[in-house]
Design a protein around this motif. Sequence first.
Motif, short mmCIF file in Angstrom:
data_model
loop_
_atom_site.label_atom_id
_atom_site.label_comp_id
_atom_site.label_asym_id
_atom_site.label_seq_id
_atom_site.Cartn_x
_atom_site.Cartn_y
_atom_site.Cartn_z
N SER A 26 1.16 -1.15 0.00
CA SER A 26 0.21 0.15 -0.49
C SER A 26 0.38 1.14 0.01
O SER A 26 0.24 2.27 0.15
N ARG A 27 1.62 1.66 0.33
CA ARG A 27 2.96 2.30 -0.07
C ARG A 27 3.65 2.80 -1.16
O ARG A 27 3.56 3.46 -1.06
N CYS A 28 3.01 1.52 -1.45
CA CYS A 28 3.41 2.03 -3.18
C CYS A 28 2.80 3.23 -4.02
O CYS A 28 1.44 3.01 -4.16
N TYR A 29 3.48 4.07 -4.54
CA TYR A 29 2.94 5.71 -5.75
C TYR A 29 2.16 4.63 -6.99
O TYR A 29 1.95 5.46 -7.63
N PHE A 30 2.61 3.43 -7.12
CA PHE A 30 2.18 2.99 -8.45
C PHE A 30 2.74 3.99 -9.47
O PHE A 30 1.91 4.63 -10.72
N CYS A 31 3.58 4.32 -9.72
CA CYS A 31 4.39 5.08 -10.85
C CYS A 31 4.18 4.35 -11.76
O CYS A 31 4.67 3.98 -12.72
N PHE A 77 3.16 -5.37 -10.11
CA PHE A 77 2.79 -6.16 -9.65
C PHE A 77 2.92 -6.31 -7.77
O PHE A 77 2.18 -6.75 -7.24
N ILE A 78 3.29 -4.64 -6.89
CA ILE A 78 3.14 -4.36 -5.79
C ILE A 78 1.60 -4.40 -6.36
O ILE A 78 0.32 -4.34 -4.94
N ARG A 79 0.84 -3.48 -7.20
CA ARG A 79 -1.12 -3.49 -7.21
C ARG A 79 -1.18 -4.56 -6.65
O ARG A 79 -2.37 -4.83 -6.36
N LYS A 80 -0.13 -5.76 -7.56
CA LYS A 80 -1.67 -6.99 -7.84
C LYS A 80 -1.23 -7.56 -6.21
O LYS A 80 -2.76 -7.90 -6.10
N ILE A 81 -0.47 -7.61 -5.32
CA ILE A 81 0.05 -7.66 -4.31
C ILE A 81 -1.74 -7.07 -3.16
O ILE A 81 -2.04 -8.28 -2.16
#
Length: 447
Positions: free
Chosen positions: A38-43, A61-65
């Motif tokens: 949830s800390r990722c900004y998905f830049c 891949f982080i958004r999918k997690i």
Amino acid sequence: MGNQPDIRAGRLPESAYAENFSDVHPPLDRKAALIESSRCYFCYDAPCVEACPTGIDIPSFIRKISTDNVRGAAQDILDENILGGACARVCPTEVLCQQACVRNAQEAKPVQIGLLQRYATDAVMDAGVHPFSRAEKSGKTVAVIGAGPAGLACAHRLAVLGHDVVILEAKPKSGGLNEYGIAAYKLPDAFAQKEVDFVLQIGGIEIRNDQALGRDFTLTDLRRDYDAVFLGMGLGGVRQLGLEGEDLEGVYNAVDYIAELRQSADLKALPVGRKVVVIGGGNTAIDIAVQTKRLGAEDVTLVYRRGAEAMSATHHEQEFAQVNGVKIKHWAQPREIRGMNGHITDVIFEYTQLDEGGRLAGTGDVFSLPVDMLFKAIGQTMLPQANGGSELLEMDGAKIAVNVERQTSLSGVWAGGDCVAISADLTVAAVQDGKLAAEAINSFLRG
């Protein structure tokens, strides 16, 4: 000149070995992974993707997690890096993707990309279902030399594309440096073998162990018997100090000792000195220094001829060594190895500095370090007799010359990993070499 050497096994209580060589970075559980993702900004145009040698779509891949689609996250990773599990553990993320993370500019704490990558890849590997299937068989067979990261990545991509692959590996076990050359606490619990098994699940890949280029077959044989060849044999030689006394008992090549440690079924049976000195400034130097300390060495000193910023080991690795009780001494080079009764007793070092032209120079000022075990970790080299055709291949210095597609000067022969001149000395770079070569080989085979 020194006392009798003190080298013995079992320096620590039995319980200490399991603790000292357990996983250095425990994995995230589901709750921690969801919070961290949830800390990722998905830049958009994410700098972390640019920093990844294999080009993994990290925001995807982080958004999918973050939405609990762990299998989808693993697919994003493994599409670009089939050894994403090992790379999540051994990659210097602190100077690659995590250094590029925009979170650094705001709170100096990047998203823990490596741990999130491990969370996703471990889940898929543990599930036992291979996320790839093979294309229709091409009828072509490719020889891959070396079952390390470059060779495995190349073989897997070729198998996915429909080709059959025979991997010829010189050692009894596959995995390359992941099996034999990386600190045990980074890849515990036989992870390297689990990952080899995972790669082989695709089918169409046969591994023949104890088969060495130059001893059991030549490059000429391979070019005759296979439709294409990929060379990923790494570096089999070890650089020497060139000093008198280098043949004394107690002087070791760091890579050989690490390999013995990695294959040991009983770490308490592994002898280690009370006073250990390591010469070098790379990851191997750090790995041997920390591991001997964790085996029970009392005094471990790593000596490097230049300053901290010139060491190829990252700042994170240097700090990790110091936290583990390793002393790092900069600006000194070995001048003499002394011994008594055939065994090393001490090493004479000379302080160094940069001259007016910026070249390394000795100062004439020397000091001595008493030592039971001396480890050389000043780099590895290609073994000409094990190359099996270096006289035919165009070389770039001491390594194989390749173009951007990892093709060598010989038709039908590609190369990648530590044995090629353009590759960085990283597992992730070797994987990328293997992947790029496989795509080029596929184009070549399909005309």
